[in-house]
Design a protein around this motif. Structure first.
Motif, PDB file in Angstrom:
ATOM      1  N   ILE A 169       0.867  -1.178   0.000  1.00 38.41           N
ATOM      2  CA  ILE A 169       0.000   0.000   0.000  1.00 38.41           C
ATOM      3  C   ILE A 169       0.906   1.232   0.000  1.00 38.41           C
ATOM      4  CG2 ILE A 169      -0.226  -0.006   2.528  1.00 38.41           C
ATOM      5  CD1 ILE A 169      -3.106   1.117   2.102  1.00 38.41           C
ATOM      6  N   GLU A 170       0.520   2.228  -0.758  1.00 42.47           N
ATOM      7  CA  GLU A 170       1.312   3.456  -0.880  1.00 42.47           C
ATOM      8  C   GLU A 170       0.375   4.648  -0.981  1.00 42.47           C
ATOM      9  OE1 GLU A 170       4.669   3.596  -0.909  1.00 42.47           O
ATOM     10  OE2 GLU A 170       5.034   1.436  -1.102  1.00 42.47           O
ATOM     11  N   GLU A 171       0.899   5.819  -0.631  1.00 46.90           N
ATOM     12  CA  GLU A 171       0.145   7.058  -0.825  1.00 46.90           C
ATOM     13  C   GLU A 171       0.294   7.510  -2.274  1.00 46.90           C
ATOM     14  OE1 GLU A 171      -0.199  10.000   2.615  1.00 46.90           O
ATOM     15  OE2 GLU A 171       1.844   9.176   2.840  1.00 46.90           O
ATOM     16  N   ASN A 172      -0.818   7.861  -2.889  1.00 44.22           N
ATOM     17  CA  ASN A 172      -0.803   8.307  -4.283  1.00 44.22           C
ATOM     18  C   ASN A 172       0.049   9.552  -4.488  1.00 44.22           C
ATOM     19  OD1 ASN A 172      -2.525   6.239  -5.059  1.00 44.22           O
ATOM     20  ND2 ASN A 172      -4.356   7.468  -4.729  1.00 44.22           N
ATOM     21  N   GLN A 188      -2.833   7.906  -9.441  1.00 38.83           N
ATOM     22  CA  GLN A 188      -3.484   6.725  -8.862  1.00 38.83           C
ATOM     23  C   GLN A 188      -3.113   5.462  -9.621  1.00 38.83           C
ATOM     24  OE1 GLN A 188      -7.640   7.689  -9.039  1.00 38.83           O
ATOM     25  NE2 GLN A 188      -7.583   8.842  -7.126  1.00 38.83           N
ATOM     26  N   CYS A 195       0.625   4.638  -9.061  1.00 38.25           N
ATOM     27  CA  CYS A 195       0.805   4.121  -7.708  1.00 38.25           C
ATOM     28  C   CYS A 195       0.271   2.695  -7.578  1.00 38.25           C
ATOM     29  CB  CYS A 195       0.129   5.054  -6.706  1.00 38.25           C
ATOM     30  SG  CYS A 195       0.610   4.721  -5.002  1.00 38.25           S
ATOM     31  N   CYS A 202       2.481  -0.509  -6.568  1.00 36.05           N
ATOM     32  CA  CYS A 202       2.094  -1.430  -5.494  1.00 36.05           C
ATOM     33  C   CYS A 202       2.064  -2.868  -5.997  1.00 36.05           C
ATOM     34  CB  CYS A 202       0.725  -1.059  -4.929  1.00 36.05           C
ATOM     35  SG  CYS A 202       0.711   0.439  -3.933  1.00 36.05           S
ATOM     36  N   HIS A 205      -7.553   1.534  -5.743  1.00 27.92           N
ATOM     37  CA  HIS A 205      -7.087   2.859  -5.365  1.00 27.92           C
ATOM     38  C   HIS A 205      -8.272   3.763  -5.070  1.00 27.92           C
ATOM     39  CE1 HIS A 205      -8.002   4.184  -9.494  1.00 27.92           C
ATOM     40  NE2 HIS A 205      -7.290   3.158  -9.923  1.00 27.92           N
ATOM     41  N   ASN A 261      -6.505   8.922  -1.941  1.00 26.75           N
ATOM     42  CA  ASN A 261      -5.225   9.074  -1.254  1.00 26.75           C
ATOM     43  C   ASN A 261      -4.298   7.866  -1.308  1.00 26.75           C
ATOM     44  OD1 ASN A 261      -5.775  11.733  -0.335  1.00 26.75           O
ATOM     45  ND2 ASN A 261      -7.126  10.872   1.206  1.00 26.75           N
ATOM     46  N   TYR A 262      -4.833   6.674  -1.493  1.00 24.00           N
ATOM     47  CA  TYR A 262      -4.018   5.466  -1.406  1.00 24.00           C
ATOM     48  C   TYR A 262      -4.276   4.511  -2.564  1.00 24.00           C
ATOM     49  CZ  TYR A 262      -3.136   6.889   3.390  1.00 24.00           C
ATOM     50  OH  TYR A 262      -2.758   7.591   4.500  1.00 24.00           O
ATOM     51  N   SER A 263      -3.257   3.710  -2.834  1.00 15.50           N
ATOM     52  CA  SER A 263      -3.386   2.578  -3.761  1.00 15.50           C
ATOM     53  C   SER A 263      -2.845   1.348  -3.059  1.00 15.50           C
ATOM     54  CB  SER A 263      -2.591   2.821  -5.043  1.00 15.50           C
ATOM     55  OG  SER A 263      -3.193   3.841  -5.802  1.00 15.50           O
ATOM     56  N   THR A 264      -3.375   0.205  -3.440  1.00 13.25           N
ATOM     57  CA  THR A 264      -2.942  -1.047  -2.835  1.00 13.25           C
ATOM     58  C   THR A 264      -2.974  -2.157  -3.875  1.00 13.25           C
ATOM     59  OG1 THR A 264      -3.289  -2.569  -0.972  1.00 13.25           O
ATOM     60  CG2 THR A 264      -5.263  -1.679  -2.032  1.00 13.25           C
TER      61      THR A 264
END
Length: 121
Positions: free
Chosen positions: A9-12, A47, A50, A54, A104, A107-110
């Motif tokens: 998981i990461e912040e976009n 997005q 990211c 991920c 995604h 704010n986040y993607s996984t």
């Protein structure tokens, strides 16, 4: 069957404001030309970049847990199949199969990856 799982998981925002012109060297270390073309065709490329990052990290984690650790993000290509389902191409490991799930939001993607190979009888 032998299998392994990896997730990331990461912040976009890590990929916000990245452009092919300005960040070409950085982006080409991680992504293939096909991935860049796909991501930058979207209205929110960060997005998509990211999520693919991920996916690559998840695949690398899964492969490392089964002893395969000579792999770089650029060795992994994450594209969509004819049904728009994400798929992974591992040219260095043709004997392995990968199932991937990406997600995604703002704010986040996984991503979660399952790497497996059929055991011989």
């Amino acid at each position: 069957m032998e299998f392994s799982v990896g997730c990331d998981i990461e912040e976009n925002k890590r990929f916000e404001n990245k452009t092919i012109e300005k960040d070409k060297h950085f982006l080409e270390k991680i992504f293939t030309q096909n991935e860049l073309k796909y991501c930058f065709s979207k209205s929110h490329p960060a997005q998509h970049l990211c999520a693919r990052f991920c996916a690559k990290e998840a695949v690398i984690k899964a492969l490392c847990s089964i002893g395969e650790n000579k792999l770089f993000p650029s060795d992994i290509e994450v594209l969509n199949d004819e049904n728009n389902v994400p798929k992974v191409d591992l040219k260095k490991f043709a004997n392995l199969n990968v199932k991937i799930s990406l997600s995604h939001c703002k704010n986040y993607s996984t991503a979660t990856a399952i790497v497996y190979k059929a055991m011989s009888a």
